[in-house]
Scaffold this motif. Structure first.
Motif, PDB file in Angstrom:
ATOM      1  N   LYS A 233     -12.223  -0.082 -27.850  1.00 54.86           N
ATOM      2  CA  LYS A 233     -11.652   1.169 -27.741  1.00 54.86           C
ATOM      3  C   LYS A 233     -10.192   1.296 -28.285  1.00 54.86           C
ATOM      4  CE  LYS A 233     -10.140   4.503 -24.228  1.00 54.86           C
ATOM      5  NZ  LYS A 233      -9.907   4.744 -22.754  1.00 54.86           N
ATOM      6  N   THR A 234      -9.504   0.276 -28.181  1.00 52.75           N
ATOM      7  CA  THR A 234      -8.011   0.323 -28.487  1.00 52.75           C
ATOM      8  C   THR A 234      -7.749  -0.308 -30.122  1.00 52.75           C
ATOM      9  OG1 THR A 234      -7.446  -1.853 -27.626  1.00 52.75           O
ATOM     10  CG2 THR A 234      -7.256   0.090 -26.288  1.00 52.75           C
ATOM     11  N   GLU A 235      -8.844  -0.790 -30.655  1.00 58.84           N
ATOM     12  CA  GLU A 235      -8.502  -1.309 -32.150  1.00 58.84           C
ATOM     13  C   GLU A 235      -9.367  -0.173 -33.000  1.00 58.84           C
ATOM     14  OE1 GLU A 235      -7.248  -2.998 -35.065  1.00 58.84           O
ATOM     15  OE2 GLU A 235      -6.873  -3.953 -33.021  1.00 58.84           O
ATOM     16  N   PRO A 236      -8.684   0.433 -33.860  1.00 59.69           N
ATOM     17  CA  PRO A 236      -9.229   1.315 -34.548  1.00 59.69           C
ATOM     18  C   PRO A 236     -10.102   0.821 -35.908  1.00 59.69           C
ATOM     19  CG  PRO A 236      -6.930   1.941 -34.387  1.00 59.69           C
ATOM     20  CD  PRO A 236      -6.920   0.621 -33.661  1.00 59.69           C
ATOM     21  N   SER A 237      -9.859  -0.622 -36.146  1.00 60.53           N
ATOM     22  CA  SER A 237     -10.712  -1.048 -37.119  1.00 60.53           C
ATOM     23  C   SER A 237     -11.991  -1.338 -36.509  1.00 60.53           C
ATOM     24  CB  SER A 237      -9.949  -2.551 -37.721  1.00 60.53           C
ATOM     25  OG  SER A 237      -9.997  -3.212 -36.568  1.00 60.53           O
ATOM     26  N   LEU A 238     -12.332  -1.468 -35.210  1.00 67.03           N
ATOM     27  CA  LEU A 238     -13.568  -1.775 -34.673  1.00 67.03           C
ATOM     28  C   LEU A 238     -14.552  -0.549 -34.467  1.00 67.03           C
ATOM     29  CD1 LEU A 238     -12.476  -4.602 -32.180  1.00 67.03           C
ATOM     30  CD2 LEU A 238     -13.517  -4.927 -34.548  1.00 67.03           C
ATOM     31  N   HIS A 239     -13.950   0.534 -34.735  1.00 68.59           N
ATOM     32  CA  HIS A 239     -14.837   1.911 -34.517  1.00 68.59           C
ATOM     33  C   HIS A 239     -15.788   2.045 -35.428  1.00 68.59           C
ATOM     34  CE1 HIS A 239     -11.242   3.798 -31.872  1.00 68.59           C
ATOM     35  NE2 HIS A 239     -11.741   2.727 -31.284  1.00 68.59           N
TER      36      HIS A 239
ATOM     37  N   TYR B 257     -19.334 -13.157 -29.494  1.00 67.89           N
ATOM     38  CA  TYR B 257     -18.787 -11.949 -30.091  1.00 67.89           C
ATOM     39  C   TYR B 257     -17.337 -12.121 -30.274  1.00 67.89           C
ATOM     40  CZ  TYR B 257     -22.492  -9.277 -31.593  1.00 67.89           C
ATOM     41  OH  TYR B 257     -23.651  -8.827 -32.340  1.00 67.89           O
ATOM     42  N   GLY B 258     -16.672 -12.780 -29.198  1.00 67.08           N
ATOM     43  CA  GLY B 258     -15.460 -13.352 -29.072  1.00 67.08           C
ATOM     44  C   GLY B 258     -15.146 -14.517 -29.943  1.00 67.08           C
ATOM     45  N   VAL B 259     -15.966 -15.276 -30.331  1.00 67.91           N
ATOM     46  CA  VAL B 259     -16.075 -16.521 -31.224  1.00 67.91           C
ATOM     47  C   VAL B 259     -16.082 -16.076 -32.663  1.00 67.91           C
ATOM     48  CG1 VAL B 259     -17.063 -18.797 -31.668  1.00 67.91           C
ATOM     49  CG2 VAL B 259     -16.444 -18.237 -29.437  1.00 67.91           C
TER      50      VAL B 259
ATOM     51  N   GLN C  94     -11.365  -9.748 -35.456  1.00 64.50           N
ATOM     52  CA  GLN C  94     -10.452  -8.932 -34.855  1.00 64.50           C
ATOM     53  C   GLN C  94     -10.299  -9.152 -33.198  1.00 64.50           C
ATOM     54  OE1 GLN C  94     -12.975  -8.355 -36.885  1.00 64.50           O
ATOM     55  NE2 GLN C  94     -12.900  -6.476 -38.374  1.00 64.50           N
ATOM     56  N   ILE C  95     -11.360  -9.299 -32.545  1.00 64.87           N
ATOM     57  CA  ILE C  95     -11.627  -9.623 -31.124  1.00 64.87           C
ATOM     58  C   ILE C  95     -10.834 -10.670 -30.797  1.00 64.87           C
ATOM     59  CG2 ILE C  95     -12.875  -9.997 -29.355  1.00 64.87           C
ATOM     60  CD1 ILE C  95     -15.156  -8.446 -30.386  1.00 64.87           C
ATOM     61  N   GLN C  96     -10.783 -11.888 -31.688  1.00 61.78           N
ATOM     62  CA  GLN C  96      -9.958 -13.066 -31.343  1.00 61.78           C
ATOM     63  C   GLN C  96      -8.435 -12.519 -31.187  1.00 61.78           C
ATOM     64  OE1 GLN C  96     -11.051 -16.152 -34.109  1.00 61.78           O
ATOM     65  NE2 GLN C  96     -13.103 -16.278 -33.595  1.00 61.78           N
ATOM     66  N   ARG C  97      -8.277 -12.250 -32.434  1.00 60.22           N
ATOM     67  CA  ARG C  97      -6.694 -11.428 -32.688  1.00 60.22           C
ATOM     68  C   ARG C  97      -6.272 -10.664 -31.364  1.00 60.22           C
ATOM     69  NH1 ARG C  97      -7.682 -10.854 -38.169  1.00 60.22           N
ATOM     70  NH2 ARG C  97      -7.987  -8.590 -37.888  1.00 60.22           N
ATOM     71  N   ARG C  98      -6.994  -9.806 -30.878  1.00 58.37           N
ATOM     72  CA  ARG C  98      -6.691  -8.667 -29.809  1.00 58.37           C
ATOM     73  C   ARG C  98      -6.475  -9.574 -28.482  1.00 58.37           C
ATOM     74  NH1 ARG C  98      -4.101  -4.255 -29.811  1.00 58.37           N
ATOM     75  NH2 ARG C  98      -5.454  -3.541 -27.853  1.00 58.37           N
ATOM     76  N   ILE C  99      -7.530 -10.741 -28.394  1.00 57.05           N
ATOM     77  CA  ILE C  99      -7.368 -11.512 -27.166  1.00 57.05           C
ATOM     78  C   ILE C  99      -6.174 -12.496 -27.034  1.00 57.05           C
ATOM     79  CG2 ILE C  99      -8.527 -13.260 -25.868  1.00 57.05           C
ATOM     80  CD1 ILE C  99     -11.139 -12.096 -26.673  1.00 57.05           C
TER      81      ILE C  99
END
Length: 309
Positions: free
Chosen positions: A52-58, A294-296, A300-305
């Motif tokens: 939701k908060t990461e525009p590149s993942l939309h 998906y986190g691994v 982009q998800i790794q960086r946000r985490i």
């Protein structure tokens, strides 16, 4: 078999399964289940928040991932708290109505997840085999429509399951073989002809999960053909690596589903522990593993985490 008396026609409750001889271990089993449930809730909520908060993942793939996270949250929440109540406070009885509602939610949410996994396979096929048309085919509006179709498909196919059980008389034994309610488990306690329920349940599973599994396999056959036409092995591995996370998620969903079906069909003589463990794996494995996979696999998800930590 004599016709059951009037008290059997409308059962007020069912009894959740315990493990004979291991009642003293229920507390520690509940600790393990609670830890897995907390991990599932935190992981899936993190996926929803990050997308939701990461525009590149939309993008469609991540919107489908959000759908999986929401489904896993709903599925685990509809079962695990009741199981924990049983293990910690020995509340083994579940009302007939609550059992049917829980059964409907489990099967419907599983059907919706299966449909979303098929949509993700189609997304990977279009992205790899028709990359120039991917943005035009899988728009945000199309992704939302696919989500609505998945919900409608699950409800339409699996709403009849509890309705077919409502008029059935039930025997004096109302002890389930799991810590929650499944259609086949409840149906086996009926003291009447269950052929319509058996036929419809099998048909619904084949037309939803079975058909989805075949179409997912067919999608990956087409993907493999497209990948093998690439010039170098380096390019092939790079392209196919975008599918690894989805393949792992598909396995995390279908392997426990098939295992539980096999236990129900051929494992009548197995120890109760096997039924309970397979049931808990079926409920919790996708919810715990999907965010980790998906986190691994998603940078982009790794960086946000890492930023959140």
């Amino acid at each position: 078999m004599p016709f059951p008396n009037s008290s059997d026609l409308s059962p007020s409750f069912f009894v959740l399964a315990s493990i004979p001889g291991l009642e003293a271990a229920h507390f520690w089993m509940a600790i393990l289940l609670c830890s897995m449930y907390i991990l599932a809730v935190v992981g899936n909520c993190a996926v929803l928040f990050i997308v939701k908060t990461e525009p590149s993942l939309h993008a469609p793939m991540y919107f489908f991932l959000c759908m999986l996270a929401a489904i896993d949250l709903a599925l685990s929440t509809s079962t695990v708290p009741r199981v924990l109540s049983f293990y910690w406070f020995n509340t083994r009885e579940i009302s007939f109505g609550a059992c049917l509602v829980q059964m409907f939610l489990i099967h419907t949410l599983s059907a919706i997840e299966s449909t979303v996994l098929l949509a993700m396979a189609v997304d990977r096929y279009v992205a790899i085999c028709h990359p120039l048309r991917h943005a035009a085919i899988l728009t945000n509006a199309a992704t939302a429509k696919i989500g609505l179709v998945a919900m409608a498909r699950g409800v339409i196919f699996f709403l009849p399951l509890p309705l077919l059980l409502l008029p059935l008389p039930f025997c004096s034994s109302r002890v389930l073989s799991h810590s929650f309610c499944l259609h086949q488990d409840v149906m086996n306690l009926a003291c009447a002809n269950t052929t319509p329920s058996v036929v419809y349940g099998l048909t619904a599973i084949l037309l939803v999960m079975g058909l989805d599994a075949i179409l997912i396999c067919f999608s990956y056959i087409l993907i493999l053909k497209a990948v093998l036409r690439l010039a170098s092995w380096k390019e092939r591995l790079k392209v196919f690596s975008t599918c690894i996370a989805h393949v792992c998620v598909v396995l995390a969903f279908y392997v426990p589903l098939i295992g539980l079906s096999v236990v129900h069909r051929f494992g009548k003589d197995l120890a109760p522990l096997v039924h309970i463990i397979m049931g808990n794996i079926y409920i919790l494995a996708p919810a715990v593993l999907n965010p980790i996979i998906y986190g691994v696999r998603t940078k982009q998800i790794q960086r946000r985490i890492l930023n959140l930590i």
